[in-house]
Scaffold this active site. Structure first.
Site, PDB file in Angstrom:
ATOM      1  N   ASN A 183       0.842  -1.188   0.000  1.00  0.00           N
ATOM      2  CA  ASN A 183       0.000   0.000   0.000  1.00  0.00           C
ATOM      3  C   ASN A 183       0.882   1.245   0.000  1.00  0.00           C
ATOM      4  O   ASN A 183       1.608   1.490   0.963  1.00  0.00           O
ATOM      5  CB  ASN A 183      -0.888  -0.063   1.265  1.00  0.00           C
ATOM      6  N   LYS A 225      -0.088   4.313   0.028  1.00  0.00           N
ATOM      7  CA  LYS A 225      -0.701   5.424   0.799  1.00  0.00           C
ATOM      8  C   LYS A 225      -0.493   6.759   0.074  1.00  0.00           C
ATOM      9  O   LYS A 225      -0.717   6.828  -1.142  1.00  0.00           O
ATOM     10  CB  LYS A 225      -0.122   5.426   2.223  1.00  0.00           C
ATOM     11  N   HIS A 283      -9.816   0.767   5.212  1.00  0.00           N
ATOM     12  CA  HIS A 283      -8.525   0.852   5.898  1.00  0.00           C
ATOM     13  C   HIS A 283      -8.677   1.764   7.111  1.00  0.00           C
ATOM     14  O   HIS A 283      -9.486   2.687   7.097  1.00  0.00           O
ATOM     15  CB  HIS A 283      -7.476   1.413   4.926  1.00  0.00           C
ATOM     16  N   GLU A 331      -5.772  -5.262  11.026  1.00  0.00           N
ATOM     17  CA  GLU A 331      -4.642  -4.357  11.260  1.00  0.00           C
ATOM     18  C   GLU A 331      -4.901  -3.559  12.529  1.00  0.00           C
ATOM     19  O   GLU A 331      -5.704  -2.619  12.505  1.00  0.00           O
ATOM     20  CB  GLU A 331      -4.504  -3.353  10.112  1.00  0.00           C
ATOM     21  N   ALA A 369       3.327  -1.457   3.957  1.00  0.00           N
ATOM     22  CA  ALA A 369       3.284  -0.075   3.484  1.00  0.00           C
ATOM     23  C   ALA A 369       4.681   0.520   3.622  1.00  0.00           C
ATOM     24  O   ALA A 369       5.525   0.306   2.748  1.00  0.00           O
ATOM     25  CB  ALA A 369       2.235   0.729   4.232  1.00  0.00           C
ATOM     26  N   SER A 370       4.932   1.186   4.756  1.00  0.00           N
ATOM     27  CA  SER A 370       6.195   1.907   4.886  1.00  0.00           C
ATOM     28  C   SER A 370       7.419   1.004   4.742  1.00  0.00           C
ATOM     29  O   SER A 370       8.454   1.442   4.234  1.00  0.00           O
ATOM     30  CB  SER A 370       6.239   2.654   6.228  1.00  0.00           C
TER      31      SER A 370
END
Lengths: 214, 214, 214, 214
Positions: C6, C8, C85, C133, C194-195
């Site tokens: 993701n 973002k 999300h 999550e 993600a990150s």
């Protein structure tokens, strides 16, 4: 100076704070109002203190389950309402509609905003007053009047540029008499208080100290 | 006059409408922009027509899943964005933040509003332009410039009272050249169009007719 | 295992991450998808990597300015979409409508949720998969599979209690191959990243390390 | 059967309707509750009738201006709350948090939903009961039990598939005793009423007729 004590959803006794506020207002002649939960408006208004809603919905009578109808708040004894607090930010169109709902129900209005630009916008919607509260200072105990005097002066200028006669309040971190005087120096005609009074061990003493210098 | 064609979520071919808009803009010299879905910005911008986003989120780079980042819209070829359309009403604080996001990404901005009072408020937030669209006329084919000329004049006055140099557009029900001229007469410097072009059998003819009288 | 990256609103180059993901997926045979901003779907899908939307709106074709139409995401090359999300929480009725919109457009769906109870609820709405999550672990680098294994097992049980064949993914803090194997051990059939990838100096190496143990 | 009368934001006298409901409940032994505006909870509860909130916020005690704190509703006399009414749709995560807030404050809960799939999802969140109300029938006078019996049966099945012991209520257009009996036939253990009682010339007669056949 107008002192508005916002009880938010704090676990305080709203009747005790309202009684303290009523006493201090009577003793000092300072205008002090208390804004409890909607479900507590009745019991706060019965004390005789000036009673405000924390919010009213942008609706008229009708099929609006879970709304906070301005007329119901007024019925329960509210004579004013906050709108667009940073903990309850509203759509621009809904601030407008909530202001009209409040007018219809005879409620005085204070629209909150985060910065001078938003204060100007709020002023254009024709509330009775506006308030600037930098969200990052709310609940900190660091008074906006000291930490960010420019934002209060900027708010006063921004409101005056749109409409010359709309009073500007300020809030965030206000808890002492010095904070209040500093706010007045910057052009503010009132303050929004919350934790400084609602969470005080002795709300009466906190309010008495606050207004002692006026 | 600035003509902004909002494709909303219509089942039209965005490339066909964009090509028609680009041709009519080139032939007539009238400024015409097209605002497609974010996922279609790329292919519309490739046509060469002025391309706008329908919305950008009030966020900076970071953890914002499902946002419409202003920088991503600009990357894809947008040079402007609508904000606070009545189908996508935003919180006052978010209009402010989305305007700053758009500025940061180099996007021109038009903030929509429902009535003159809200137009005044939108103007105080320092957009490049504002637009008044009475929600009850959107999609009706009844042009705001005929059905409610007072709202357009009121919006022009309300914007001017806050900042003298912010252009006012109008929208809702605009579809013919006469509507456009009527809007200009009332002080509007542009129009928002949607179904009148996007749902037309021949978008090129619809746009050519629209701007023929300018 | 399904690995969904993701992006973002990160300031990463979506094409670079997508190229890395495509290479690693091809080399290893692991299913890897990339979810960029809507305005970047086109350019990511062109790489050939499996491309997902971060969100689609609960609307059909029509007057919905600023929406993310499922059909537009599919046009631009998306074959799936995240929904709900924790950075984009949706109303229950809108998750349902967005799922139906995604189905209509041929998009695969993963509905995110914060805890096992919400995973059960999401499963009842008939998505293709669900993901748990814990919001407090997102972006921390502390993997959910280590920090809170019970929540993953609980999510797997909660989903199975409602519908036996809906795969459960997990996310938050996943960045290493060990995290991925731990997630699989707990019954998870995929991970949301993600990150850990999008902000990595070398996204290809980060992804290659991640899937090396499979 | 449980009969829950939702006063929404109607211009009715909440005390008059509550008195009527209390009388009919006492005379017939049928369980009847009244859900007024939050600001009217106190005066309705004083009548002695079972009193419900129309909504509570997903918050705990703290800085939540304009919220409807579950504890404040309970203080004012509420013993239950509706959640996620179609006029007040909530995010999935907030339904979960509001349910936990209501539990904490000792309030019974009914979560509303639009269709059987959403009823299944609501049931997974562990409320005391669920209710199905097709939004298109609310306020029409066309009873859901006649107009769309399949949706009530489907809701009963969907709830039972997730948890066998959660009662299902239904609403929308219910106003007569026949509607109530038809709802019971379909497996519903209660009904949500609104305009049929709140807007009746004689609320007592309307309620008495409604429950006469039980």
């Amino acid at each position: 100076m107008f002192v508005l004590v916002n009880l938010k959803a704090y676990p305080c006794d709203p009747v005790a704070v309202a009684t303290a506020a009523d006493d201090v207002a009577t003793e000092t002649g300072v205008r002090i109002a208390v804004a409890p939960q909607a479900a507590h408006l009745d019991r706060v208004a019965e004390i005789g203190v000036e009673t405000w809603a924390q919010h009213v919905s942008p609706v008229e009578h009708g099929s609006h389950t879970g709304s906070t109808l301005a007329e119901a708040a007024a019925d329960a004894g509210a004579t004013g309402t906050l709108l667009n607090h940073s903990e309850n930010r509203l759509r621009l169109a809904d601030i407008d509609a909530s202001l009209r709902a409040a007018e219809r129900a005879g409620l005085e209005t204070v629209v909150c905003a985060n910065n001078p630009r938003q204060v100007g916008a709020a002023t254009a919607l024709e509330p009775d007053a506006v308030a600037v509260e930098p969200p990052e200072l709310i609940g900190t105990g660091t008074p906006v009047s000291t930490a960010d005097p420019g934002i209060v002066e900027g708010a006063v200028e921004a409101a005056a540029a749109v409409a010359p006669d709309v009073p500007v309040l300020c809030g965030a971190g206000i808890s002492t008499g010095d904070d209040l005087l500093a706010a007045r120096e910057l052009g503010s005609e009132g303050v929004l208080l919350a934790s400084g009074v609602a969470k005080a061990d002795d709300p009466r003493a906190a309010l008495a100290d606050l207004v002692a210098g006026l």
